[in-house]
Design an enzyme around this catalytic site. Sequence first.
Site, PDB file in Angstrom:
ATOM      1  N   LYS A  13      57.127  84.893  36.428  1.00 17.77           N
ATOM      2  CA  LYS A  13      55.667  84.875  36.240  1.00 17.77           C
ATOM      3  C   LYS A  13      55.119  86.260  35.896  1.00 17.77           C
ATOM      4  O   LYS A  13      54.333  86.409  34.973  1.00 17.77           O
ATOM      5  CB  LYS A  13      54.952  84.366  37.513  1.00 17.77           C
ATOM      6  N   ARG A  88      48.822  80.059  46.377  1.00 17.18           N
ATOM      7  CA  ARG A  88      50.144  79.775  46.915  1.00 17.18           C
ATOM      8  C   ARG A  88      50.091  78.720  48.016  1.00 17.18           C
ATOM      9  O   ARG A  88      51.139  78.328  48.528  1.00 17.18           O
ATOM     10  CB  ARG A  88      50.727  81.056  47.507  1.00 17.18           C
ATOM     11  N   ARG A 127      66.040  92.907  40.226  1.00 15.33           N
ATOM     12  CA  ARG A 127      64.724  93.335  39.721  1.00 15.33           C
ATOM     13  C   ARG A 127      64.397  94.781  40.124  1.00 15.33           C
ATOM     14  O   ARG A 127      64.594  95.178  41.270  1.00 15.33           O
ATOM     15  CB  ARG A 127      63.650  92.396  40.273  1.00 15.33           C
ATOM     16  N   ARG A 160      61.649  96.507  45.103  1.00 13.27           N
ATOM     17  CA  ARG A 160      60.699  96.080  46.122  1.00 13.27           C
ATOM     18  C   ARG A 160      61.402  95.861  47.456  1.00 13.27           C
ATOM     19  O   ARG A 160      62.540  95.400  47.500  1.00 13.27           O
ATOM     20  CB  ARG A 160      60.039  94.765  45.678  1.00 13.27           C
ATOM     21  N   ARG A 171      61.687  83.655  51.213  1.00 16.39           N
ATOM     22  CA  ARG A 171      60.546  83.453  50.296  1.00 16.39           C
ATOM     23  C   ARG A 171      60.693  82.133  49.542  1.00 16.39           C
ATOM     24  O   ARG A 171      59.706  81.447  49.272  1.00 16.39           O
ATOM     25  CB  ARG A 171      60.443  84.634  49.318  1.00 16.39           C
TER      26      ARG A 171
HETATM   27  P1  AMP Z   1      54.740  88.361  44.734  1.00 15.14           P
HETATM   28  O1  AMP Z   1      54.664  89.707  44.135  1.00 15.14           O
HETATM   29  O2  AMP Z   1      53.814  87.378  44.085  1.00 15.14           O
HETATM   30  O3  AMP Z   1      56.150  87.840  44.838  1.00 15.14           O
HETATM   31  O4  AMP Z   1      54.201  88.511  46.234  1.00 15.14           O
HETATM   32  C1  AMP Z   1      54.858  89.356  47.175  1.00 15.14           C
HETATM   33  C2  AMP Z   1      54.414  89.005  48.576  1.00 15.14           C
HETATM   34  O5  AMP Z   1      53.004  89.207  48.702  1.00 15.14           O
HETATM   35  C3  AMP Z   1      54.619  87.544  48.975  1.00 15.14           C
HETATM   36  O6  AMP Z   1      55.932  87.285  49.446  1.00 15.14           O
HETATM   37  C4  AMP Z   1      53.573  87.394  50.077  1.00 15.14           C
HETATM   38  O7  AMP Z   1      53.992  88.022  51.276  1.00 15.14           O
HETATM   39  C5  AMP Z   1      52.403  88.206  49.522  1.00 15.14           C
HETATM   40  N1  AMP Z   1      51.534  87.367  48.660  1.00 15.14           N
HETATM   41  C6  AMP Z   1      51.344  87.489  47.314  1.00 15.14           C
HETATM   42  N2  AMP Z   1      50.475  86.578  46.876  1.00 15.14           N
HETATM   43  C7  AMP Z   1      50.109  85.837  47.946  1.00 15.14           C
HETATM   44  C8  AMP Z   1      49.250  84.729  48.133  1.00 15.14           C
HETATM   45  N3  AMP Z   1      48.593  84.154  47.091  1.00 15.14           N
HETATM   46  N4  AMP Z   1      49.109  84.241  49.389  1.00 15.14           N
HETATM   47  C9  AMP Z   1      49.744  84.800  50.430  1.00 15.14           C
HETATM   48  N5  AMP Z   1      50.583  85.829  50.322  1.00 15.14           N
HETATM   49  C10 AMP Z   1      50.766  86.371  49.095  1.00 15.14           C
END
Ligand code: AMP
Length: 216
Positions: A13, A88, A127, A160, A171
Amino acid sequence: MRIILLGAPGSGKGTQAKMLVDKYQVPQISTGDLLRAAVAAGSPLGKKAKSVMDAGQLVSDDIVLGMIRERLAESDAKHGFILDGFPRTQVQAQALDKMLEELNWPLSDAVLFDVNFEAIIQRVSGRRSCPRCGQIYNVYTSPSKVANVCDKCGTTLQQRADDNEETIRKRLNVYREQTEPLIEYYKKQNKLQTLSGDGEISAVFANVCKIIDAMN
Ligand code: AMP
């Protein structure tokens, strides 16, 4: 265009969103990026979010919705946006619908990146990203020209904290339990578009663009 990119962590994404920003000139709104910026800034919100993110769990709906509300109020969101990693949960999806209704900004579509879960583990552990410009690389499939250095701005790349195998598996479980139901949610609204997220970045991009161009 107002779209949501839906899909498991590591489904591509973020990478596709960045390419879409260049092509369609609308901002990417990534709650993950916003949260990582808050963590890096050491803000109270960032401090609260860090342990939850490192554990592979979801940050509370209240925090995320507050961030989105503020971000949508910025002027560049007026002409459209790409939501990446949000919503989410069902609560977030319903709150988003309400916000967009109040703004009279109907959602165009939700685009689902369908990816094989085993491939995700390798993808995510490879990544690397640039802390300065956000460019994403993969040591296996799309490495930077010079190891660990961003092609675009020369900054040292980072991995990360949550991109290790144990956390990725968590996750993915969180995704299955809390985010996957949104597929049905948008299907019911007749707003779901699905494409395969496996394969070359450029091939996936061509397919995303086809979907978007057919939408407008
Ligand atoms: P991402 O970069 O989208 O993979 O997000 C990394 C982490 O940020 C996730 O594993 C969650 O801990 C938190 N996170 C990101 N977006 C959301 C969301 N919409 N709702 C809740 N937690 C989020």
